[in-house]
Design a protein around this motif. Structure first.
Motif, PDB file in Angstrom:
ATOM      1  N   ASP A  43      26.701 -36.874 -58.032  1.00 20.79           N
ATOM      2  CA  ASP A  43      27.972 -37.200 -58.682  1.00 20.79           C
ATOM      3  C   ASP A  43      28.574 -35.999 -59.398  1.00 20.79           C
ATOM      4  O   ASP A  43      29.792 -35.940 -59.625  1.00 20.79           O
ATOM      5  N   ASP A  44      27.720 -35.044 -59.752  1.00 22.35           N
ATOM      6  CA  ASP A  44      28.210 -33.881 -60.488  1.00 22.35           C
ATOM      7  C   ASP A  44      29.110 -32.993 -59.626  1.00 22.35           C
ATOM      8  O   ASP A  44      29.920 -32.236 -60.163  1.00 22.35           O
ATOM      9  N   LEU A  45      28.967 -33.073 -58.313  1.00 20.25           N
ATOM     10  CA  LEU A  45      29.731 -32.188 -57.436  1.00 20.25           C
ATOM     11  C   LEU A  45      31.225 -32.475 -57.522  1.00 20.25           C
ATOM     12  O   LEU A  45      32.036 -31.547 -57.706  1.00 20.25           O
ATOM     13  N   GLU A  46      31.597 -33.727 -57.384  1.00 23.82           N
ATOM     14  CA  GLU A  46      33.013 -34.077 -57.459  1.00 23.82           C
ATOM     15  C   GLU A  46      33.572 -33.793 -58.855  1.00 23.82           C
ATOM     16  O   GLU A  46      34.708 -33.324 -58.996  1.00 23.82           O
ATOM     17  N   THR A 122      10.614 -16.002 -55.138  1.00 25.64           N
ATOM     18  CA  THR A 122      10.920 -15.264 -56.363  1.00 25.64           C
ATOM     19  C   THR A 122      11.508 -16.160 -57.435  1.00 25.64           C
ATOM     20  O   THR A 122      11.798 -15.697 -58.534  1.00 25.64           O
ATOM     21  N   GLU A 123      11.682 -17.436 -57.125  1.00 22.36           N
ATOM     22  CA  GLU A 123      12.230 -18.406 -58.068  1.00 22.36           C
ATOM     23  C   GLU A 123      13.657 -18.066 -58.469  1.00 22.36           C
ATOM     24  O   GLU A 123      14.132 -18.466 -59.539  1.00 22.36           O
ATOM     25  N   GLY A 124      14.353 -17.352 -57.593  1.00 27.80           N
ATOM     26  CA  GLY A 124      15.717 -16.971 -57.912  1.00 27.80           C
ATOM     27  C   GLY A 124      16.761 -17.926 -57.380  1.00 27.80           C
ATOM     28  O   GLY A 124      17.943 -17.815 -57.716  1.00 27.80           O
ATOM     29  N   LEU A 125      16.365 -18.875 -56.519  1.00 24.39           N
ATOM     30  CA  LEU A 125      17.314 -19.781 -55.889  1.00 24.39           C
ATOM     31  C   LEU A 125      17.195 -21.185 -56.472  1.00 24.39           C
ATOM     32  O   LEU A 125      16.116 -21.632 -56.856  1.00 24.39           O
ATOM     33  N   LEU A 126      18.307 -21.873 -56.486  1.00 27.85           N
ATOM     34  CA  LEU A 126      18.366 -23.220 -57.043  1.00 27.85           C
ATOM     35  C   LEU A 126      17.945 -24.252 -55.998  1.00 27.85           C
ATOM     36  O   LEU A 126      18.387 -24.182 -54.851  1.00 27.85           O
ATOM     37  N   ASP A 127      17.115 -25.198 -56.412  1.00 27.26           N
ATOM     38  CA  ASP A 127      16.779 -26.331 -55.551  1.00 27.26           C
ATOM     39  C   ASP A 127      17.970 -27.281 -55.546  1.00 27.26           C
ATOM     40  O   ASP A 127      18.359 -27.830 -56.580  1.00 27.26           O
ATOM     41  N   LEU A 128      18.548 -27.484 -54.375  1.00 27.73           N
ATOM     42  CA  LEU A 128      19.760 -28.291 -54.241  1.00 27.73           C
ATOM     43  C   LEU A 128      19.474 -29.756 -53.939  1.00 27.73           C
ATOM     44  O   LEU A 128      20.407 -30.556 -53.820  1.00 27.73           O
ATOM     45  N   GLY A 134      19.451 -33.048 -49.485  1.00 29.02           N
ATOM     46  CA  GLY A 134      18.464 -33.493 -48.510  1.00 29.02           C
ATOM     47  C   GLY A 134      19.023 -34.499 -47.526  1.00 29.02           C
ATOM     48  O   GLY A 134      18.548 -34.599 -46.388  1.00 29.02           O
ATOM     49  N   ASP A 135      20.059 -35.212 -47.936  1.00 29.30           N
ATOM     50  CA  ASP A 135      20.682 -36.202 -47.049  1.00 29.30           C
ATOM     51  C   ASP A 135      21.450 -35.554 -45.906  1.00 29.30           C
ATOM     52  O   ASP A 135      21.865 -36.250 -44.974  1.00 29.30           O
ATOM     53  N   LEU A 136      21.630 -34.250 -45.976  1.00 28.93           N
ATOM     54  CA  LEU A 136      22.418 -33.542 -44.964  1.00 28.93           C
ATOM     55  C   LEU A 136      21.572 -33.053 -43.795  1.00 28.93           C
ATOM     56  O   LEU A 136      22.099 -32.455 -42.860  1.00 28.93           O
ATOM     57  N   PHE A 337      30.888 -25.902 -53.765  1.00 26.63           N
ATOM     58  CA  PHE A 337      31.490 -24.920 -52.857  1.00 26.63           C
ATOM     59  C   PHE A 337      30.610 -24.706 -51.630  1.00 26.63           C
ATOM     60  O   PHE A 337      31.092 -24.674 -50.495  1.00 26.63           O
ATOM     61  N   LEU A 338      29.303 -24.573 -51.850  1.00 26.39           N
ATOM     62  CA  LEU A 338      28.383 -24.366 -50.730  1.00 26.39           C
ATOM     63  C   LEU A 338      28.409 -25.553 -49.771  1.00 26.39           C
ATOM     64  O   LEU A 338      28.417 -25.368 -48.545  1.00 26.39           O
ATOM     65  N   LYS A 339      28.443 -26.754 -50.319  1.00 26.36           N
ATOM     66  CA  LYS A 339      28.488 -27.939 -49.456  1.00 26.36           C
ATOM     67  C   LYS A 339      29.754 -27.934 -48.604  1.00 26.36           C
ATOM     68  O   LYS A 339      29.708 -28.218 -47.399  1.00 26.36           O
ATOM     69  N   TRP A 340      30.880 -27.594 -49.203  1.00 24.03           N
ATOM     70  CA  TRP A 340      32.121 -27.503 -48.434  1.00 24.03           C
ATOM     71  C   TRP A 340      32.038 -26.380 -47.401  1.00 24.03           C
ATOM     72  O   TRP A 340      32.414 -26.545 -46.252  1.00 24.03           O
ATOM     73  N   LEU A 341      31.506 -25.246 -47.832  1.00 22.61           N
ATOM     74  CA  LEU A 341      31.458 -24.062 -46.974  1.00 22.61           C
ATOM     75  C   LEU A 341      30.739 -24.333 -45.670  1.00 22.61           C
ATOM     76  O   LEU A 341      31.205 -23.936 -44.594  1.00 22.61           O
ATOM     77  N   ASN A 342      29.594 -25.012 -45.738  1.00 23.51           N
ATOM     78  CA  ASN A 342      28.742 -25.163 -44.557  1.00 23.51           C
ATOM     79  C   ASN A 342      28.634 -26.592 -44.046  1.00 23.51           C
ATOM     80  O   ASN A 342      27.815 -26.857 -43.163  1.00 23.51           O
ATOM     81  N   ASN A 343      29.485 -27.494 -44.582  1.00 21.86           N
ATOM     82  CA  ASN A 343      29.399 -28.870 -44.116  1.00 21.86           C
ATOM     83  C   ASN A 343      30.755 -29.518 -43.903  1.00 21.86           C
ATOM     84  O   ASN A 343      30.828 -30.649 -43.448  1.00 21.86           O
ATOM     85  N   ASP A 344      31.821 -28.805 -44.214  1.00 26.76           N
ATOM     86  CA  ASP A 344      33.161 -29.348 -44.047  1.00 26.76           C
ATOM     87  C   ASP A 344      33.763 -28.867 -42.725  1.00 26.76           C
ATOM     88  O   ASP A 344      33.661 -27.684 -42.387  1.00 26.76           O
ATOM     89  N   ASP A 345      34.398 -29.765 -41.997  1.00 33.44           N
ATOM     90  CA  ASP A 345      34.937 -29.418 -40.682  1.00 33.44           C
ATOM     91  C   ASP A 345      35.942 -28.278 -40.747  1.00 33.44           C
ATOM     92  O   ASP A 345      35.970 -27.405 -39.857  1.00 33.44           O
TER      93      ASP A 345
END
Length: 448
Positions: A43-46, A122-128, A134-136, A337-345
């Motif tokens: 819900d935080d994305l919108e 390296t623990e530098g990336l965020l777990d999404l 994961g639903d994607l 932004f990442l979700k739109w970038l790689n999942n939006d038509d």
């Protein structure tokens, strides 16, 4: 914290390793900075998109600026600053340094698949995953999703893929009466026939490239790299590695390869004038041929990658995705932004129009994509071949958790076999010896 690669076993356990050089990894508690901890919700994305803000995106893709502009047009409250921080190794050095320093990382960053394990460790990336990423999974090909999913911890989204195929110059094949090879034995025979007929012509070029070699070992069924926590096994003499080396030795030792370096002016010239007759390469290559070798339009075609026994099987060569860093001060907006970038038509269409080969199943399975006729490739429906290659990718491949470093020393090890036209198995053995030493020095327990 524990990490495990889905489909294999890459776990992070306690370690006290300091980063020392390019490709070095800090496995101990790293200062990641920022406020992000992967504790958001879908819900935080919108809400983040509505609130707006400013984020920084590191990318070297030709479509990055256009994608960012399209995103800003759709979400006018958001500003995306696109920065080209350098290509692959150059960018990775800056990112690794920023992770170690605890500041200086972007919100969203482009990472190739082979480098994802290192930056996850390296623990530098965020777990999404908390944001519902994961639903994607079903939206992407299995091989690309496996590159960002570590036991349910999602460290990025795939953008493109590089299933391998055989690109060949039909004009050259017709001129010399060559048949498109379906097996590697036939490929070797075709190389011999071509160079015997015209010594200025070579079947392909290869001066020693780590990405190509590992992809070829992958296709041969090799699994030379295995990791379980800090326990790493390296076996560059396994059956698949030897199968590839013994086959490719016939080209190396037989002086049947062009010595043009990939991406050099000489290489593009060879692709244009027919002195390099084929490429065994990823599905992202068509756009490069169209833009950089325009005079060869109509000459090239695409066929399935040759195999050892005629059974269709491919591997990935190149490709990558994007991740959100833990240093992001607005992780929900970065994730949106990442979700739109790689999942939006809309975004994926922009990416494909720039020559990228998508990793999303909806695009790969669409009639429009499959039936598109390429003028450059003589009207061939090349995506039919490339999409099938994506379905035929060999399962079970793993990269090293220090693959960035591994690739950086390939030229000084296996590359010497190419330079001296000697046994590639010897070069692989030297590469393995140095990788074992490096891994142990970095705090891993490396077996061979």
């Amino acid at each position: 914290m524990t990490l495990m690669r889905k489909g294999s076993t890459l776990r992070r356990v306690a370690s006290v390793v300091a980063m020392t050089a390019i490709g070095g990894i800090a496995l101990a508690a790293c200062s990641s900075g920022g406020t992000a901890a992967g504790s958001g919700t879908a819900d935080d994305l919108e809400a983040a998109l509505e609130a707006g803000g400013e984020i920084t995106y590191w990318s070297w893709t030709p479509s990055a600026e256009d994608q960012a502009a399209a995103f800003e047009a759709k979400y006018p409250n958001v500003k995306v600053n696109v920065v080209n921080a350098g290509t692959n190794t150059e960018e990775y050095t800056k990112l690794q340094n920023a992770i170690k320093a605890g500041s200086g990382a972007p919100d969203v960053v482009q990472i190739e698949y082979y480098a994802f394990p290192q930056f996850a460790l390296t623990e530098g990336l965020l777990d999404l995953a908390p944001y519902g990423f994961g639903d994607l999974e079903g939206d992407y090909t299995a091989s690309t999703w496996n590159s960002v999913d570590f036991d349910g911890k999602i460290y990025g989204l795939p953008q493109d893929s590089g299933p391998m195929a055989l690109f060949y110059n039909k004009s050259v094949f017709d001129q010399y009466g060559l048949t498109v090879p379906t097996t590697w034995d036939e490929y070797i025979a075709t190389a011999q026939q071509l160079t015997a007929a015209d010594p200025t012509k070579k079947i392909t070029n290869d001066t020693g490239d780590a990405g190509f070699a590992t992809s070829m070992i992958w296709q041969a069924g090799g699994q030379p790299f295995q990791a379980d926590g800090t326990d790493v096994t390296i076996d560059l003499a396994d059956e698949g590695s030897q199968k590839w080396a013994d086959t490719w030795n016939q080209l190396v030792e037989g002086d049947l390869l062009s010595d043009a370096s990939s991406w050099s002016d000489e290489w593009f010239k060879g692709l244009g004038d027919g002195s390099i007759a084929t490429l065994v390469i990823g599905a992202w290559m068509p756009g490069n041929l169209e833009s950089s070798v325009p005079d060869a339009s109509g000459d090239w075609r695409v066929a399935p990658m040759p195999t050892y026994d005629g059974t269709p099987v491919s591997a990935e060569n190149g490709g990558g995705g994007q991740a959100v860093t833990k240093q992001s001060q607005n992780p929900a907006l970065a994730a949106a932004f990442l979700k739109w970038l790689n999942n939006d038509d809309e975004s994926i269409t922009i990416f494909a129009e720039s020559g990228g080969f998508p990793s999303t199943t909806a695009q790969l399975e669409s009639d429009e994509f499959l039936n598109a006729e390429s003028e450059y490739f003589g009207g061939q429906k090349i995506n039919e071949v490339l999409v099938q290659a994506a379905k035929d990718v060999q399962e079970g491949w793993q990269y090293l958790p220090f693959q960035v470093y591994a690739n950086s020393i390939f030229g000084d090890t296996v590359g010497q076999s190419y330079a001296n036209k000697t046994d590639l198995n010897e070069g692989l053995a030297t590469w393995q010896e140095q990788l074992v030493q490096y891994g142990n020095d970095q705090g891993f327990t490396v077996n061979k």
